[in-house]
Design a protein around this motif. Structure first.
Motif, mmCIF file in Angstrom:
data_model
loop_
_atom_site.group_PDB
_atom_site.id
_atom_site.type_symbol
_atom_site.label_atom_id
_atom_site.label_comp_id
_atom_site.label_asym_id
_atom_site.label_seq_id
_atom_site.Cartn_x
_atom_site.Cartn_y
_atom_site.Cartn_z
ATOM 1 N N THR A 5 18.697 6.016 -4.469
ATOM 2 C CA THR A 5 20.061 6.735 -3.573
ATOM 3 C C THR A 5 19.315 7.714 -2.763
ATOM 4 O O THR A 5 19.910 7.815 -1.558
ATOM 5 N N LYS A 6 18.255 8.814 -3.081
ATOM 6 C CA LYS A 6 17.889 9.835 -2.203
ATOM 7 C C LYS A 6 16.744 9.273 -1.297
ATOM 8 O O LYS A 6 16.534 9.999 -0.492
ATOM 9 N N CYS A 7 16.282 8.097 -1.628
ATOM 10 C CA CYS A 7 15.026 7.800 -0.852
ATOM 11 C C CYS A 7 15.599 7.253 0.852
ATOM 12 O O CYS A 7 16.208 6.209 0.801
ATOM 13 N N LYS A 8 14.775 7.786 1.499
ATOM 14 C CA LYS A 8 15.155 7.395 3.081
ATOM 15 C C LYS A 8 13.939 6.720 3.624
ATOM 16 O O LYS A 8 13.892 6.125 4.738
ATOM 17 N N PHE A 9 12.601 7.092 3.010
ATOM 18 C CA PHE A 9 11.518 6.272 3.665
ATOM 19 C C PHE A 9 10.389 5.960 2.454
ATOM 20 O O PHE A 9 9.961 7.136 1.796
ATOM 21 N N PHE A 10 9.938 5.027 2.336
ATOM 22 C CA PHE A 10 9.014 4.608 1.444
ATOM 23 C C PHE A 10 8.046 3.575 2.150
ATOM 24 O O PHE A 10 8.179 2.545 2.596
ATOM 25 N N GLU A 11 6.740 4.295 2.293
ATOM 26 C CA GLU A 11 5.693 3.371 3.065
ATOM 27 C C GLU A 11 5.402 2.012 2.572
ATOM 28 O O GLU A 11 5.196 1.853 1.198
ATOM 29 N N GLY A 12 5.364 1.014 3.305
ATOM 30 C CA GLY A 12 5.587 -0.336 2.936
ATOM 31 C C GLY A 12 4.247 -0.562 2.210
ATOM 32 O O GLY A 12 4.163 -1.316 1.346
ATOM 33 N N ASN A 13 2.985 0.030 2.781
ATOM 34 C CA ASN A 13 1.841 -0.393 2.072
ATOM 35 C C ASN A 13 1.701 -0.081 0.638
ATOM 36 O O ASN A 13 1.046 -0.466 -0.105
ATOM 37 N N LEU A 14 2.533 1.047 0.136
ATOM 38 C CA LEU A 14 2.641 1.473 -1.167
ATOM 39 C C LEU A 14 3.211 0.552 -2.178
ATOM 40 O O LEU A 14 3.241 0.758 -3.274
ATOM 41 N N CYS A 15 3.861 -0.477 -1.575
ATOM 42 C CA CYS A 15 4.525 -1.646 -2.455
ATOM 43 C C CYS A 15 3.276 -2.204 -3.279
ATOM 44 O O CYS A 15 3.578 -2.837 -4.245
ATOM 45 N N ALA A 16 2.246 -2.083 -2.749
ATOM 46 C CA ALA A 16 1.214 -2.647 -3.707
ATOM 47 C C ALA A 16 0.827 -1.808 -4.847
ATOM 48 O O ALA A 16 0.635 -2.634 -5.809
ATOM 49 N N THR A 40 -1.708 0.245 8.155
ATOM 50 C CA THR A 40 -2.229 0.807 7.193
ATOM 51 C C THR A 40 -2.203 -0.180 5.980
ATOM 52 O O THR A 40 -1.297 -1.029 5.902
ATOM 53 N N LEU A 41 -3.049 -0.230 5.308
ATOM 54 C CA LEU A 41 -3.451 -1.340 4.232
ATOM 55 C C LEU A 41 -3.772 -0.652 2.844
ATOM 56 O O LEU A 41 -4.576 0.200 2.926
ATOM 57 N N THR A 42 -3.147 -0.860 1.945
ATOM 58 C CA THR A 42 -3.360 -0.586 0.665
ATOM 59 C C THR A 42 -3.647 -1.505 -0.437
ATOM 60 O O THR A 42 -3.141 -2.600 -0.331
ATOM 61 N N LEU A 43 -4.745 -1.186 -1.248
ATOM 62 C CA LEU A 43 -5.125 -2.037 -2.271
ATOM 63 C C LEU A 43 -5.126 -1.205 -3.532
ATOM 64 O O LEU A 43 -5.619 -0.224 -3.724
ATOM 65 N N ALA A 44 -4.487 -1.743 -4.709
ATOM 66 C CA ALA A 44 -4.491 -1.071 -5.702
ATOM 67 C C ALA A 44 -4.648 -1.713 -7.051
ATOM 68 O O ALA A 44 -4.510 -3.146 -7.171
ATOM 69 N N ASP A 45 -5.320 -1.304 -8.017
ATOM 70 C CA ASP A 45 -5.461 -1.937 -9.599
ATOM 71 C C ASP A 45 -5.223 -0.976 -10.638
ATOM 72 O O ASP A 45 -5.286 0.193 -10.418
#
Length: 296
Positions: free
Chosen positions: A42-53, A178-183
């Protein structure tokens, strides 16, 4: 059976506050089994796409424990972005996954045996984009190898099965990738301290692991974070490298190393690579220099 709701902040970006929010989800849902997990945008206006990782890695961990995932008030541009990178289509049957990802490096995950799959993926989705900085085929090959080493180290050092990735080509203002890798494997801090019998802080452990020649492997096989060539490219490109693990965040930007201690531990590792797309250079390996001089 319970319902846990997370109010997504107004902005979630690749900085301390964004990473702390993701760490908060991990910390408070760690013991959740067979519950409803609600992400309220509801309050979110921007969420960096790379952090979908990172978010996807957390969601998969929750699903492994039979939790059910719900997205509330995910609308407009944000919903569009989450659809275009293929993230939302993984968790909602009502979303049609686009056939092309013009400005997104799609949400994906890789395991240790996926080297051929990862190679094809990054050849197409990273170097196949018309806005990507220019480099020789050998540089592309080595960059992909460096990236896949992150996957291998997540398995070898962290003990996790998958590494998740997602990226974004931002063509506005200052064009950048911007590229994110996560584990969600064992943290760098835990690995380094166990190996050295030390009590390094999160940032100290990350800086040790980034130093060429340092590794927590005990065999003769080379280890470390596998980022030597990526670091060289980032330095020449004037881009940025971020590594978050446990409570440590280390950033390398324009030759300057900064560090931060997070209020919460992230139970894994996040690597974020940022490259400036306005870079006019064409990159080759030093070993190719004579060959290119002969061509031109």
């Amino acid at each position: 059976m319970q319902a846990f709701e997370y109010a997504v902040p107004e902005e979630v970006t690749s900085n301390s506050s964004g990473y702390e929010f993701l760490a908060y989800i991990c910390a408070t849902s760690f013991l959740s089994i067979n519950n409803d997990i609600i992400f309220n945008f509801t309050k979110c206006k921007f969420f960096e796409g790379n952090l979908c990782a990172v978010l996807g890695n957390i969601i998969e961990s929750l699903k492994d424990r039979n939790n059910r995932i719900h997205f509330q008030e995910l609308k407009g541009n944000l919903r569009g972005a989450f659809s275009r990178n293929g993230f939302l289509g993984r968790y909602s049957t009502a979303v049609e996954i686009p056939k092309t990802f013009a400005t997104s490096l799609p949400y994906a995950r890789f395991k240790m045996s996926d080297e051929v799959i990862a190679n094809r993926f990054f050849r197409k989705e990273l170097f196949g984009k018309e806005n990507m900085i220019r480099m020789s085929d050998l540089v592309q090959k080595e960059i992909i190898r460096n990236i896949f080493e992150i996957c291998l180290n997540a398995h070898t050092h962290g003990g996790c099965e998958h590494v998740y990735c997602c990226g974004q080509f931002n063509l506005r203002k200052v064009p950048k990738l911007t590229l994110t890798l996560a584990d969600l494997g064992k943290t760098i801090k835990a690995n380094v301290n166990n190996h050295l019998n030390q009590n390094f802080s999160g940032p100290e452990a990350i800086k040790w692991a980034l130093t060429e020649g340092n590794t927590t492997k005990t065999s003769a096989i080379p280890g470390g974070l596998g980022l030597k060539l990526v670091q060289s490219l980032i330095k020449l490109n004037k881009g940025k490298l971020q590594i978050l693990s446990s409570n440590g965040l280390v950033e390398i930007h324009d030759g300057i190393i900064t560090e931060d201690l997070l209020a919460l531990d992230f139970p894994g590792t996040i690597v974020t690579i940022e490259l400036l797309l306005t870079d006019p250079n064409f990159y080759i390996l030093q070993s190719e220099e004579n060959d290119w001089n002969n061509i031109f």
